[in-house]
Design an enzyme around this catalytic site. Structure first.
Site, PDB file in Angstrom:
ATOM      1  N   ARG A 107       0.820  -1.233   0.000  1.00 33.07           N
ATOM      2  CA  ARG A 107       0.000   0.000   0.000  1.00 33.07           C
ATOM      3  C   ARG A 107       0.849   1.277   0.000  1.00 33.07           C
ATOM      4  NH1 ARG A 107      -2.838  -3.164   3.631  1.00 33.07           N
ATOM      5  NH2 ARG A 107      -4.698  -4.099   2.713  1.00 33.07           N
ATOM      6  N   LYS A 129       3.954  11.242 -11.772  1.00 30.89           N
ATOM      7  CA  LYS A 129       3.029  10.372 -12.509  1.00 30.89           C
ATOM      8  C   LYS A 129       3.814   9.148 -12.951  1.00 30.89           C
ATOM      9  CE  LYS A 129       1.508  13.247 -15.743  1.00 30.89           C
ATOM     10  NZ  LYS A 129       0.700  13.816 -16.821  1.00 30.89           N
ATOM     11  N   GLU A 171      12.866  17.256 -25.122  1.00 27.48           N
ATOM     12  CA  GLU A 171      12.115  17.765 -23.964  1.00 27.48           C
ATOM     13  C   GLU A 171      12.718  19.084 -23.473  1.00 27.48           C
ATOM     14  OE1 GLU A 171       9.308  16.599 -22.960  1.00 27.48           O
ATOM     15  OE2 GLU A 171       9.252  14.580 -23.805  1.00 27.48           O
ATOM     16  N   LYS A 213      10.121  22.335 -15.178  1.00 25.87           N
ATOM     17  CA  LYS A 213       9.138  21.263 -14.980  1.00 25.87           C
ATOM     18  C   LYS A 213       8.661  21.220 -13.529  1.00 25.87           C
ATOM     19  CE  LYS A 213       7.402  16.789 -15.728  1.00 25.87           C
ATOM     20  NZ  LYS A 213       7.465  15.466 -16.300  1.00 25.87           N
ATOM     21  N   GLU A 223      -2.700  17.969 -13.103  1.00 22.91           N
ATOM     22  CA  GLU A 223      -2.922  18.359 -14.501  1.00 22.91           C
ATOM     23  C   GLU A 223      -4.333  18.857 -14.778  1.00 22.91           C
ATOM     24  OE1 GLU A 223      -0.799  15.839 -17.347  1.00 22.91           O
ATOM     25  OE2 GLU A 223      -2.258  16.434 -18.864  1.00 22.91           O
ATOM     26  N   ARG A 227      -0.333  22.318 -16.071  1.00 26.02           N
ATOM     27  CA  ARG A 227       0.541  21.184 -16.384  1.00 26.02           C
ATOM     28  C   ARG A 227       0.330  20.651 -17.800  1.00 26.02           C
ATOM     29  NH1 ARG A 227       2.327  16.103 -12.464  1.00 26.02           N
ATOM     30  NH2 ARG A 227       3.617  15.147 -14.055  1.00 26.02           N
ATOM     31  N   ASN A 231       2.430  19.146 -22.410  1.00 30.76           N
ATOM     32  CA  ASN A 231       2.077  18.226 -23.492  1.00 30.76           C
ATOM     33  C   ASN A 231       2.322  18.817 -24.885  1.00 30.76           C
ATOM     34  OD1 ASN A 231       1.258  16.250 -21.722  1.00 30.76           O
ATOM     35  ND2 ASN A 231      -0.835  17.033 -21.609  1.00 30.76           N
ATOM     36  N   HIS A 234       3.173  16.669 -27.765  1.00 34.24           N
ATOM     37  CA  HIS A 234       2.951  15.290 -27.328  1.00 34.24           C
ATOM     38  C   HIS A 234       1.650  14.665 -27.837  1.00 34.24           C
ATOM     39  CE1 HIS A 234       6.414  16.027 -24.851  1.00 34.24           C
ATOM     40  NE2 HIS A 234       6.370  14.804 -24.345  1.00 34.24           N
ATOM     41  N   HIS A 238       2.793  11.317 -29.223  1.00 35.72           N
ATOM     42  CA  HIS A 238       2.461   9.984 -28.700  1.00 35.72           C
ATOM     43  C   HIS A 238       1.944   9.073 -29.805  1.00 35.72           C
ATOM     44  CE1 HIS A 238       2.174  11.430 -24.289  1.00 35.72           C
ATOM     45  NE2 HIS A 238       3.309  10.812 -24.511  1.00 35.72           N
ATOM     46  N   HIS A 248      10.976   8.330 -28.222  1.00 35.69           N
ATOM     47  CA  HIS A 248      10.076   9.357 -27.680  1.00 35.69           C
ATOM     48  C   HIS A 248      10.434  10.777 -28.150  1.00 35.69           C
ATOM     49  CE1 HIS A 248       7.206  11.147 -24.950  1.00 35.69           C
ATOM     50  NE2 HIS A 248       8.154  11.958 -24.508  1.00 35.69           N
TER      51      HIS A 248
HETATM   52  N1  GLY Z   1       6.829  10.880 -14.324  1.00 29.73           N
HETATM   53  C1  GLY Z   1       6.771  11.973 -15.182  1.00 29.73           C
HETATM   54  C2  GLY Z   1       5.756  12.967 -14.833  1.00 29.73           C
HETATM   55  O1  GLY Z   1       5.153  12.917 -13.795  1.00 29.73           O
HETATM   56  O2  GLY Z   1       5.496  13.867 -15.622  1.00 29.73           O
END
Ligand code: GLY
Length: 337
Positions: A107, A129, A171, A213, A223, A227, A231, A234, A238, A248
């Protein structure tokens, strides 16, 4: 070394891997277990002798629930418990797997990252993320939990292949495009030094990208607005990555070119600025000629995918270099072109 804080995460930019026990208080953990990329382990084995570890074979295929379960078994075999610290050492895939594993094992246990690719140092390790893929769908299963620390050691970049380096540059250029015109100009003026991986210049570039970032993530972790600007390039990037199997950063480069030059999107970016972006991407060996790909087919694919969710697509475009915006437009408008 420079320490950049976002949320409650310190990012040690240009820290030394060997200084981990000095930079992070590991005395309260029952043990430290590394989740480490096989290539990084092979190339730098003698740097990792002090901790137990689990090896991750290279490749995006490892970003699966099946592999995460294997790692869970590995953690159990090593006697991991709730007070174990996990440290992901590697590129974006390792950061994703380790962050996800850390968020769900028993957990949730503490985890940190030592990103070893340029892309992971300026992007994948920052933000919290983390997820795995399922079938054709990327990052379908995931979590948002910030790492306890990020230790960015530039020495690892010495063995980074050229293609991987270019991936990170896509990036980095994106960060200049969306947030900082002065930074963009700095990159333009230092192409040679960056390409030669000249340490002082590289250190500044990584630091500035981490700041950009981290600041965006700190303001909008989940997001809901700001945030989304990350993108830029992207949405199509993607799709290009998935359809043509390009790396990428290469896909993001083509995605940036596409969004900058799509005439049907109302946008302010001037032609000469669009050209500067194209030139800078090309200077780092990134592809810019999307005409070489069956792009019409690709656009239809993206739009079809998005249309299932909504009639409106939100694209990130530039007002000018250094300032991005979210532009909503009706999908039908593009498909009729
Ligand atoms: N792990 C990449 C992000 O959170 O954008």
């Amino acid at each position: 070394m420079k320490i950049i804080h976002y949320k409650s995460t310190p990012v040690f930019v240009d820290g030394k891997w060997e200084d981990l026990p000095k930079l992070v208080d590991i005395s309260g953990y029952s043990k430290v277990i590394l989740v480490i990329d096989e290539n990084v382990f092979r190339l730098w084995e003698n740097r990792f002798t002090q901790f137990e570890y689990l090896i991750v074979p290279s490749g995006e295929e490892q970003k699966s629930l099946v592999f995460v379960e294997k790692l869970v078994q590995g953690l159990i075999a090593l006697g991991a418990d709730r007070s174990t610290l996990l440290v992901g050492v590697g590129g974006g895939v390792v950061c994703d797997i380790t962050g996800f594993l850390g968020a769900v094992f028993m957990r949730g246990i503490d985890f940190g990252f030592a990103p070893t690719t340029l892309l992971a140092q300026v992007d994948a390790a920052i933000g919290g993320k983390n997820g795995v893929n399922t079938g054709d769908y990327k990052n379908m299963i995931g979590t948002i939990v910030q790492p306890k620390f990020i230790l960015t050691d530039l020495l690892f970049l010495n063995t980074l292949p050229v293609i991987e380096f270019a991936n990170g540059m896509a990036e980095i250029i994106k960060h200049g495009c969306i947030a900082d015109a002065t930074y963009f100009s700095y990159i333009e003026s230092n192409v040679e030094a960056i390409t030669k991986r000249q340490l002082d210049v590289l250190r500044f570039v990584i630091q500035r990208s981490v700041e950009i970032k981290a600041s965006i993530v700190a303001q909008d972790e989940r997001e809901s607005g700001l945030r989304k600007l990350l993108n830029y390039g992207h949405t199509f990037g993607h799709a290009i990555e998935k359809k043509f199997g390009l790396p990428h950063g290469y896909s993001v480069s083509l995605g940036i070119m596409l969004v900058n030059t799509l005439v049907v999107i109302p946008q302010n970016l001037k032609a000469d600025e669009s050209l500067r972006i194209r030139q800078l991407l090309a200077n780092f060996g990134l592809p810019v000629n999307y005409e070489e790909y069956p792009i019409k087919e690709l656009l239809e694919l993206v739009l079809h995918d998005k249309k299932r969710l909504s009639d409106e697509l939100h694209l990130i475009t530039l007002k000018t270099i250094g300032q991005a915006e979210i532009v909503p437009f009706k999908i039908d408008k593009l498909t009729k072109e």
